[in-house]
Motif scaffolding. Structure first.
Motif: not given
Length: 330
Positions: A65, A69, A108-109, A111-116, A166, A170
């Motif tokens: 994770r 990030q 999930l990591n 997806l979160e990277g793409c979101r952030q 997502y 988002y």
């Protein structure tokens, strides 16, 4: 543009990274170089990538994770092509946690990277395995896919659902690509084209499951890469799409397959023709988690991109066997 390609030392990831670099893009490739299959083959692919202008490699596990990030924050990718995964149906029977780590936590990591970091388009690998024992053919993206017959298939279906959520929450444009039995030069040693070719050239028997009564929509790697490259340039929602056809999220799915299933014994025959050797066949029952046939409906891919996979099995197998002989010196 600046791309992230996950699984860059893998089969499809390697070919996609090459194609993007040849087109003049900057590509950061990541891979954890695990030993699911030959690390030497992965290193050989990676060595060729290192020589390409615009390519940079980062050794990283997508399940890390903090590492993911940092990667996303440091590079500000415009597009992500996510191909890293724990592959294999049979391997999932004995190693289920590998699929949870890579295909669920890892995804999930991503997806979160793409979101952030507000990535403009996430293209990710799904699989024809999501169709399970679907009796309707050819398999279309609108078919029911709620009864997977392996953990691998379940994890890939979970990716599609996660990506949709997502995209909805988002507004991240996401496109999932359901690949159908990809083969070709630099292919994976755990897949039938590689295993059959190796055994035939070594004069060893091959295992033919379900008595040969199986068919697969074999898809040549160049066709798969062409589909990926064209799709990544078409992030949803589409400007030419009528309002009535738009979904509640910028998320789409496509099949990438030849659209022409081939009987397993006919496939073996193509390898025999390309190698000039006869296969010694050992007939075996169907394996747990396997399916009798796959067949891709590629109409939506053709409509959206103008591209339809077309490499014949004879052409593709001949190319693979030629690469195999050259790479392994046989």
């Amino acid at each position: 543009m600046k791309f992230l390609v996950t699984g860059a030392a893998g089969f499809i990831g390697y070919h996609c990274a090459v194609r993007l670099c040849q087109a003049g893009h900057d590509v950061v490739g990541i891979d954890n170089l695990n030993d699911y299959y030959s690390v030497e083959l992965k290193q050989a692919r990676l060595q060729r990538l290192r020589d390409m202008p615009g390519f940079a490699f980062v050794a990283l596990d997508i399940a890390d994770r903090e590492g993911m990030q940092t990667l996303f924050r440091s590079h500000r990718f415009e597009r992500v092509i996510h191909l890293a995964a724990q592959a294999g149906v049979r391997y999932s029977l004995d190693n289920p946690y590998a699929y949870a780590d890579a295909n669920l936590v890892g995804f999930l990591n991503v997806l979160e990277g793409c979101r952030q970091e507000a990535v403009g388009h996430l293209v990710y690998a799904s699989s024809s395995s999501v169709y399970g024992m679907n009796a309707k053919v050819p398999f279309a993206v609108g078919d029911a896919v709620d009864q997977p017959v392996s953990l691998y298939a379940a994890s890939k279906r979970a990716n599609e659902v996660m990506a949709h959520s997502y995209a909805h929450l988002y507004r991240i444009p996401t496109t999932g690509l359901r690949f159908f039995t990809v083969y070709g030069p630099w292919g994976r040693p755990d897949m039938a084209p590689f295993k059959f070719t190796k055994a035939i050239l070594e004069g060893r028997p091959i295992d033919v499951y379900n008595g040969g009564d199986m068919s697969r929509d074999f898809t040549y790697i160049d066709d798969v890469v062409e589909g990926v490259i064209r799709i990544q340039d078409c992030p949803p929602p589409y400007a030419d799409e009528p309002e009535s056809a738009r979904l509640d999220a910028p998320a789409r799915l496509f099949n990438i397959g030849l659209g022409a299933p081939v009987n397993l014994l006919d496939f073996v025959g193509c390898i025999e023709a390309a190698t000039g050797m006869q296969a010694i066949k050992q007939m075996k029952p169907m394996q747990p988690g396997d399916v009798p046939r796959t067949w891709a409906d590629v109409e939506t891919l053709a409509q959206r991109t103008g591209f339809r996979p077309a490499t014949t099995l004879a052409q593709g197998v001949a190319s693979f066997v030629s690469w195999y002989r050259d790479f392994y010196g046989v």
